[in-house]
Design a protein around this motif. Structure first.
Motif, short mmCIF file in Angstrom:
data_model
loop_
_atom_site.label_atom_id
_atom_site.label_comp_id
_atom_site.label_asym_id
_atom_site.label_seq_id
_atom_site.Cartn_x
_atom_site.Cartn_y
_atom_site.Cartn_z
N ALA A 1 0.85 -1.19 0.00
CA ALA A 1 0.00 0.00 0.00
C ALA A 1 0.88 1.24 0.00
O ALA A 1 2.11 1.17 0.23
N LEU A 2 0.25 2.39 -0.26
CA LEU A 2 0.98 3.65 -0.22
C LEU A 2 1.23 4.07 1.22
O LEU A 2 0.32 4.00 2.06
N VAL A 3 2.44 4.52 1.50
CA VAL A 3 2.80 4.98 2.85
C VAL A 3 3.47 6.34 2.74
O VAL A 3 3.95 6.74 1.67
N ASN A 4 3.49 7.07 3.86
CA ASN A 4 4.24 8.33 3.93
C ASN A 4 5.72 8.00 4.08
O ASN A 4 6.14 7.46 5.10
N TRP A 5 6.51 8.34 3.08
CA TRP A 5 7.93 7.94 3.08
C TRP A 5 8.82 9.18 3.18
O TRP A 5 8.64 10.15 2.44
N SER A 6 9.77 9.12 4.11
CA SER A 6 10.78 10.17 4.22
C SER A 6 12.06 9.65 3.59
O SER A 6 12.67 8.70 4.10
N CYS A 7 12.44 10.26 2.48
CA CYS A 7 13.67 9.82 1.80
C CYS A 7 14.90 10.10 2.65
O CYS A 7 15.88 9.35 2.60
N ALA A 8 14.86 11.19 3.42
CA ALA A 8 16.00 11.53 4.27
C ALA A 8 16.20 10.48 5.36
O ALA A 8 17.34 10.15 5.71
N LEU A 9 15.11 9.94 5.90
CA LEU A 9 15.21 8.92 6.94
C LEU A 9 15.27 7.52 6.35
O LEU A 9 15.69 6.59 7.04
N GLY A 10 14.80 7.36 5.13
CA GLY A 10 14.75 6.03 4.53
C GLY A 10 13.71 5.15 5.20
O GLY A 10 13.91 3.94 5.34
N SER A 11 12.59 5.77 5.63
CA SER A 11 11.59 5.01 6.38
C SER A 11 10.21 5.59 6.15
O SER A 11 10.05 6.77 5.83
N ALA A 12 9.21 4.72 6.33
CA ALA A 12 7.83 5.19 6.42
C ALA A 12 7.65 5.89 7.76
O ALA A 12 8.33 5.56 8.74
N ILE A 13 6.75 6.85 7.82
CA ILE A 13 6.46 7.54 9.08
C ILE A 13 4.96 7.59 9.27
O ILE A 13 4.18 7.42 8.33
N SER A 14 4.53 7.84 10.49
CA SER A 14 3.11 7.86 10.81
C SER A 14 2.49 9.19 10.41
O SER A 14 3.18 10.18 10.16
N ASP A 15 1.17 9.21 10.37
CA ASP A 15 0.45 10.44 10.00
C ASP A 15 0.79 11.59 10.94
O ASP A 15 0.86 12.75 10.52
N VAL A 16 0.97 11.28 12.24
CA VAL A 16 1.20 12.34 13.21
C VAL A 16 2.55 13.00 13.01
O VAL A 16 2.79 14.12 13.45
N GLU A 17 3.46 12.32 12.31
CA GLU A 17 4.79 12.88 12.06
C GLU A 17 4.85 13.64 10.74
O GLU A 17 5.93 14.05 10.31
N VAL A 18 3.70 13.83 10.10
CA VAL A 18 3.63 14.60 8.86
C VAL A 18 3.00 15.95 9.15
O VAL A 18 1.90 16.03 9.71
N GLU A 19 3.69 17.02 8.83
CA GLU A 19 3.17 18.38 8.98
C GLU A 19 2.78 18.91 7.61
O GLU A 19 3.52 18.77 6.65
N MET A 20 1.60 19.51 7.54
CA MET A 20 1.12 20.09 6.28
C MET A 20 1.51 21.56 6.26
O MET A 20 0.97 22.38 6.99
N LYS A 21 2.48 21.89 5.41
CA LYS A 21 2.93 23.28 5.27
C LYS A 21 2.05 23.98 4.23
O LYS A 21 1.96 23.54 3.09
N GLN A 22 1.38 25.04 4.65
CA GLN A 22 0.47 25.76 3.77
C GLN A 22 1.24 26.78 2.94
O GLN A 22 1.90 27.66 3.48
N LEU A 23 1.14 26.66 1.61
CA LEU A 23 1.81 27.57 0.69
C LEU A 23 0.76 28.39 -0.05
O LEU A 23 -0.25 27.84 -0.52
N THR A 24 0.98 29.67 -0.16
CA THR A 24 0.02 30.55 -0.85
C THR A 24 0.36 30.73 -2.32
O THR A 24 -0.42 31.29 -3.09
N GLY A 25 1.49 30.24 -2.73
CA GLY A 25 1.95 30.39 -4.11
C GLY A 25 3.40 29.95 -4.20
O GLY A 25 3.88 29.15 -3.39
N ARG A 26 4.10 30.46 -5.20
CA ARG A 26 5.49 30.04 -5.43
C ARG A 26 6.33 30.32 -4.19
O ARG A 26 6.38 31.43 -3.67
N THR A 27 6.99 29.25 -3.71
CA THR A 27 7.80 29.33 -2.48
C THR A 27 9.05 28.50 -2.65
O THR A 27 9.00 27.37 -3.17
N LEU A 28 10.19 29.04 -2.23
CA LEU A 28 11.44 28.30 -2.26
C LEU A 28 11.72 27.75 -0.87
O LEU A 28 11.73 28.49 0.11
N LEU A 29 11.91 26.42 -0.78
CA LEU A 29 12.11 25.77 0.51
C LEU A 29 13.39 24.95 0.50
O LEU A 29 13.80 24.41 -0.54
N SER A 30 14.00 24.86 1.69
CA SER A 30 15.19 24.02 1.85
C SER A 30 14.75 22.56 2.02
O SER A 30 13.84 22.27 2.80
#
Length: 930
Positions: free
Chosen positions: A157-186
Motif C-alpha cells: 500500500a501507499l505509505v508516507n515515506w521520508s527519503c531523508a530517513l529512509g523510512s515510512a512515518i506515521s500520520d502524526v509525524e507529517v506536517e502540512m505546510k500551507q503555501l500561498t503560491g510560489r515558495t522556495l524551501l530548503s
C-alpha cells in the motif's frame, strides 16, 4: 526527601476502603527536553495525583519514557557522523544499537531530571522505558496475539515515506505546510532551495489534437498510467474511453472518467500516478490500473524512467522533465498555485508517497468498539464536545501501517519462511512467534513440512513507536504477566493528555487495550488545550517562541536563549527570524520564576476549550503571589503563639466562613476538573480575604497585645494559624515546594511537629470536616437584609421625587428592594401627589448621588440557627457586601434620571466615582455591632 521517604508510592498509604487512583504520564521522547506542553500536562496530572493522595487514595502515577525510534536514531547518527565521520551502515546493526544504548545511558535520564524539577510526584521505583526487557516482552506478545486474531496483516500500500530517513512515518509525524503560491524551501540533501507552490500544464497528444493536464509534480510523469476527467465535465465528454500517447515512452494511456476529479483544479484533466499519490492509488483500484514506481526509497529516480533520468534526484529530475517538455513543444505554462505540502516533522524532508509492502493493523472493528464505549457511557471524554470528533474520526479510520525501516526500536517478531521446493520465489511466506523457535514450530504446522527444511529470516523493520506507546496503560503494570499492580490499578482511573493526541495515542490505547485485555484501559479521558505564545501563535523553533520550562524555573539570559537557537538545526534565514523574535519578546531574558509559579500559572488557565496563550509575565505574576504567601507566613511566625481558645469576634467568624467557602469551591473544582476555578479561588482567598481584610483588621489588635494572656490577641493568632495551615494544604497540589517549606515552619507552633511528616501526605481539607468548626464559630449565622426586608430611602427634591415615582416599579425590581421611601421638602407647586416619607433612620448606609439627592439603605438583621444553613459566606460576606454594592448601583441610574439633560451626559462618565462615597463609618459601626 519526598522520594527517600516513599511518599509517592502507593504502598505508603494504608487505605482500608481500597480506594485507588492510577494514571500514566504520556511518555516523553528519550531524546527530547520538556516544553511548555509537557509542563502543562505535568502540572495538571500532578495536581490531580497530589489531591487524590491527600484524600487518602492509594495513588499510582507511573513515569515513563518513549524510545522515540526515528528521533533517537537520527540524533545518534548525527553524533557518530560529527565525531567519527561514519554512517550507521558503516557500523552494522548490532554495533550501531550498542552505540544507541550507550547514548541512552548517558543522556536518557535528563528527561527524568526535568520532571523532578517540575515537582512531579511520580513513583520513580516503577519508572518504565519502552525498550526495557519487560516492556519489549509486552510488545512482542501484543503483535503475536493480534496476528493470531487476524488483526495484523501484511500488504502492499501507499505509505508516507521520508527519503531523508529512509523510512515510512506515521500520520502524526507529517506536517502540512500551507503555501500561498510560489515558495522556495530548503530540502535535506539539496544545496539550492527547491520551488514549490506552482502548477505546471503540459499536453498529452491524441490521435487528433491533444489534452492538457495540470500537475504540481511533473517529475512523476514517467509513472503516469492514465488521464482522469470528471464524468460531468462537458469539455471532455467526447474523450471518455479514448487514449492518449505518453510524450516520453509512447505508451497509450486510457482516459477515464471518475467523480474524484475536481473540475475546477487546473485544466480539469489530471494525470494518474498510482504509485506516488494517494488519490491516484484509489483511482487505480477502481479502474484496475497498473502501478509504476519511478522514485525509489532513497529519493532517486528508478530504472523505469530510462537512462536519461535513472539515478537522478527527484527534484533535479523535475527540472529535466520540464526542459524535455519544452523541447518537445508540449509545455503549456506554469502559474502560482496555493497548496498543502506534506513535510516530515523529524527531518524537514518533503514526504514522498511510495508503494511498499508493510505490516498493517485492521482498525475497523476495534474502532467500532471504541465508539460504542463512549456512546454507552463506559468511557467518558472530558470535555464532552470531543465526543463528536471521536466518533467522526473513528468512523472513517483507515488501517494503520506499523512498519518502520529503522534499526532502533522493537524489531518485528515476524519471520520470512524459505522452503527448499518453493516454485514461486516472488511469493512471500511469513510466520511469527514470541521466539524464533516458536515461529519455526508455527511454520511447520502452517506449511506442513519438517523443521529442518525451514529457513527463517526475521523482518529487519521495527514497529511504529505509537504501537508500543499504545500498550502503556497496561504494559507499565507488568502485562502480559498477572502482576499485583495489574490486578489493583488496571484499568487506570483517568488519562490526561493534550487534545492533539486524541487520535494518534488515545484512540489507539483504547483499541489495543480493549482487544488485548478485554477492558477499557481507563474510565475517563481528560483532554487539555494546547499552549501557544502570548500572541496566540503555535510555538515553533523557527519563530523563536519555544520556551523551555527549566528556563522559566531558573531564569535565563537573552544571550543564552540566542545560543540555543544557534545550536539548533534551523537554516540561516530561520535562525535570524527566531533570534529577532527573542530580542523583541525577551529583551532582558526570562526572569527566574520557580516551579511553583509556573505550575500555578499553567493551571490558572481554563484547560477545556480554546488554546492557552501563555506569557512569561503571567508566570511572573504568580511568582509575586508566591512572594505574598512567603511574606504573610513570615509575619505570622513573628506574631504566632497558640494558647487556649477564646470567644470569636464577628471578623473571626467571617474569615472562617470564607475559608469554608474556599474549601467547598476547591472540592467542586477538583471534582469537575476545573483547576482554573480552584487556583482563582485560592488566590482570591489568600490575597483579598486573608491579607487585605482579615489581617488588616487584626493588625491593630496584634500590635496592642502585650502578653499571651490577652484573649483577643490569642484568638487572632489562632485564627491566623488555622487559616494559613488550611490554605497551605489547599495550595499544596499546585505549589508543592513552597507550601511544604512554609508548612514545615508552621508545625512547631501547632504542637504537632513531626520531622518525618510531609504536607503532601496530610489530609486535604474537606468541607464536611469544617462543619463542626463552623458550628462553633457560629451559634447563629447572621443574615444581613434577608429577602423581603430591604428598605431604601431617597432624600431628594420634589422634582426628583416625581421622576422617581414614575420609575418606582423599575427601581424596586432592578435593586431587588421591598420598599422605596421618598423624603423631600414640602413644595405645593412641585410636590408629587404622594406625601413625603419620614426621614430615614440613623445608622443607614448612605450613598451620595449629587448635591440634592442621597440614597439611604437600612441594614436589617435576623438570626438563623446554624443547623439550618451551612453556607456562612452567603450570610455574612456575600449577602452583606455584594448585595449592598449591587443595590447601590441604582445610584447612577437615579442620577441620570434626576439631573438636567446637559448634566446627564456628564454623569454617565462620573457615575462609577459615586460608589466610593459611601459613609463607611456607618457600615463599620453596624458591622461591629453585629
Amino acid at each position: 526527601w519526598w522520594e527517600k521517604e516513599g511518599f509517592f508510592t502507593p504502598e505508603y498509604h494504608i487505605n482500608p476502603e481500597g480506594r485507588t487512583f492510577s494514571l500514566c504520564i504520556p511518555p516523553p521522547n528519550v531524546t527530547g527536553t520538556l516544553h511548555l506542553g509537557h509542563a502543562l500536562t505535568v502540572a495538571i496530572q500532578d495536581s490531580l495525583a497530589r489531591w487524590r493522595r491527600m484524600l487518602g487514595c492509594k495513588v499510582l502515577w507511573v513515569p515513563g519514557c518513549d524510545h522515540a525510534g526515528i528521533a533517537t536514531q537520527s540524533v545518534v547518527e548525527r553524533r557518530l557522523l560529527r565525531e567519527h565521520g561514519k554512517h550507521r551502515q558503516d557500523y552494522g546493526r548490532e554495533e550501531f544499537l550498542r552505540e544507541v544504548w550507550k547514548w541512552k545511558n548517558e543522556k536518557g535520564d535528563e528527561i527524568y531530571h526535568q520532571l523532578r524539577k517540575l515537582g512531579a510526584s511520580l513513583d520513580w521505583s516503577r519508572a518504565c522505558f519502552t525498550m526495557d526487557e519487560g516492556f519489549s516482552r509486552a510488545v512482542t506478545e501484543a503483535f503475536v496475539r493480534l496476528c493470531d486474531s487476524g488483526l495484523i496483516y501484511r500488504s502492499e500500500a501507499l505509505v508516507n515515506w521520508s527519503c531523508a530517513l529512509g523510512s515510512a512515518i506515521s500520520d502524526v509525524e507529517v506536517e502540512m505546510k500551507q503555501l500561498t503560491g510560489r515558495t522556495l524551501l530548503s530540502v535535506p540533501g539539496y544545496e539550492k532551495r527547491i520551488e514549490f507552490g506552482t502548477m505546471v500544464t503540459f499536453a498529452y497528444p491524441l490521435e487528433e489534437g491533444e489534452v492538457s493536464v495540470s500537475t504540481t509534480r511533473p517529475e512523476t510523469i514517467l509513472g503516469d498510467v492514465a488521464i482522469a476527467v470528471h464524468p460531468e465535465d462537458p469539455r471532455y465528454k467526447d474523450l471518455h474511453g479514448r487514449a492518449c500517447r505518453h510524450p516520453f515512452t509512447e505508451r497509450l494511456l486510457p482516459i477515464i472518467a471518475d467523480a474524484l476529479v475536481d473540475k475546477e483544479l487546473g485544466t480539469g484533466a489530471v494525470k494518474v500516478t498510482p504509485a506516488h499519490d494517494h488519490t491516484d492509488f484509489l483511482l487505480s483500484q477502481r479502474h484496475s490500473l497498473p502501478h509504476l514506481t519511478v522514485i525509489g526509497g532513497d529519493g532517486h529516480m528508478t530504472s523505469l524512467c530510462g537512462q536519461w533520468l535513472e539515478g537522478v534526484r527527484r527534484f533535479d529530475a523535475r527540472e529535466r522533465v520540464m526542459e524535455a517538455l519544452m523541447e518537445k513543444k508540449m509545455f503549456r505554462g506554469r502559474r502560482d498555485h496555493p497548496m498543502s505540502l506534506p513535510v516530515c516533522s523529524r527531518s524537514g524532508d518533503v514526504i514522498e508517497p511510495l508503494l511498499r509492502k508493510q505490516w498493517f493493523v485492521r482498525c475497523g472493528e476495534m474502532a467500532g468498539k471504541a465508539i460504542q464505549a463512549v456512546d454507552d457511557g463506559e468511557l467518558e471524554i472530558i470535555p464532552s464536545f470531543y465526543t463528536k470528533t471521536w466518533r467522526n474520526w473513528l468512523s472513517n479510520i483507515s488501517d494503520w501501517c506499523i512498519s518502520r525501516q529503522l534499526w532502533w526500536g522493537h524489531q518485528i517478531p515476524a519471520y520470512r519462511v524459505s522452503l527448499p521446493n518453493s516454485k514461486n520465489n516472488q511469493e512471500e511466506l511469513w510466520t511469527w512467534g514470541r521466539t524464533e523457535e516458536e515461529a519455526r514450530q508455527r511454520a511447520v504446522t502452517k506449511f506442513k513440512t519438517l523443521p529442518s527444511d525451514i529457513t527463517l529470516s526475521q523482518d529487519t523493520d521495527v514497529l511504529d513507536t505509537w504501537f508500543s506507546s499504545g500498550l502503556f496503560p497496561f504494559a507499565m503494570l507488568g502485562w502480559p504477566r498477572k502482576t499485583p499492580d495489574l490486578a489493583q490499578f488496571y484499568p487506570n482511573t483517568i488519562l490526561e493528555t493534550g487534545s492533539d493526541l486524541i487520535f494518534f495515542w488515545v484512540a489507539r490505547m483504547v483499541m489495543l487495550g480493549t482487544e488485548l485485555t478485554g477492558q477499557l484501559p481507563f474510565k475517563q479521558v481528560l483532554l487539555h488545550s494546547l499552549v501557544r505564545d502570548k500572541h496566540g501563535r503555535k510555538m515553533s523553533k523557527s519563530l523563536g517562541n519555544v520556551i523551555d520550562p527549566l528556563d522559566v524555573i531558573s531564569g535565563v539570559s537573552l544571550e543564552r536563549l540566542q545560543e540555543k537557537v544557534k545550536e539548533g538545526n534551523l537554516d540561516p534565514r530561520e535562525t535570524t527570524v527566531a533570534m529577532e523574535a527573542q530580542r523583541k519578546d525577551f529583551p532582558k531574558g526570562i526572569p527566574e520564576c520557580g516551579a511553583d509559579a509556573m505550575r500555578f500559572a499553567l493551571c490558572s488557565h481554563k484547560i477545556h476549550g480554546e488554546d492557552i496563550n501563555l506569557s512569561v509575565s503571567q508566570v511572573l505574576s504568580c511568582r509575586h503571589f508566591c512572594n505574598k504567601m512567603w511574606q504573610t507566613v513570615k509575619l505570622f511566625l513573628i506574631i504566632l503563639s497558640l494558647r487556649q481558645i477564646s470567644p470569636l469576634s464577628s471578623i473571626d467568624r467571617w474569615i472562617c466562613s470564607q475559608l469554608y467557602s474556599t474549601v467547598l469551591q476547591c472540592e467542586r473544582g477538583f471534582e469537575n476538573y476545573e483547576l482554573h476555578s480552584v487556583t482563582s479561588t485560592l488566590q482570591s482567598f489568600w490575597v483579598h480575604s486573608l491579607c487585605d481584610v482579615y489581617l488588616e483588621c487584626v493588625k491593630p489588635v496584634l500590635a496592642a497585645g502585650n502578653g499571651a494572656e490577652d484573649g483577643e490577641v490569642q484568638r487572632a493568632r489562632q485564627i491566623l494559624f488555622h487559616c494559613v495551615s488550611v490554605s497551605l494544604a489547599l495550595l499544596s497540589p499546585f505549589m508543592p515546594y513552597l507550601t511544604e517549606e512554609l508548612w514545615q515552619r508552621l508545625q512547631p507552633h501547632g504542637g504537632t511537629a513531626d520531622p518525618s511528616t510531609s504536607l503532601c501526605v496530610q489530609g486535604y481539607p474537606q468541607s464536611s470536616q469544617l462543619i463542626d468548626l463552623l458550628a462553633y464559630c457560629f451559634q447563629y449565622l447572621i443574615c444581613i437584609n434577608p429577602p423581603g426586608c430591604v428598605i431604601v430611602w431617597v432624600v431628594c427634591t420634589p422634582t426628583q421625587a416625581k421622576t422617581l415615582l414614575r420609575f418606582a416599579p423599575a427601581v424596586n425590581t432592578l435593586a431587588r428592594i421591598s420598599n422605596l421611601h421618598l423624603h423631600y421638602p414640602d413644595d405645593s407647586e412641585n410636590s408629587p401627589h404622594v406625601p413625603s416619607a419620614p426621614r430615614p433612620p440613623k445608622g443607614c448606609a448612605v450613598g451620595v448621588v449629587n448635591h440634592s439627592c442621597q440614597l439611604h439603605l437600612d441594614v436589617q438583621v435576623v438570626k438563623i440557627p446554624v443547623q439550618r444553613c451551612y453556607h456562612a459566606d452567603a450570610c455574612l460576606h456575600k449577602l452583606f457586601w455584594l448585595s449592598l454594592l449591587f443595590r447601590l448601583r441604582v445610584i447612577s441610574w437615579i442620577n441620570r434620571r434626576t439631573q438636567s439633560p446637559n448634566a446627564e451626559r456628564r454623569s454617565s462618565v462620573r457615575c462609577s466615582s459615586y460608589m466610593p462615597k459611601l459613609e463607611h463609618r456607618n457600615i463599620k459601626r453596624r458591622f461591629q455591632s453585629v
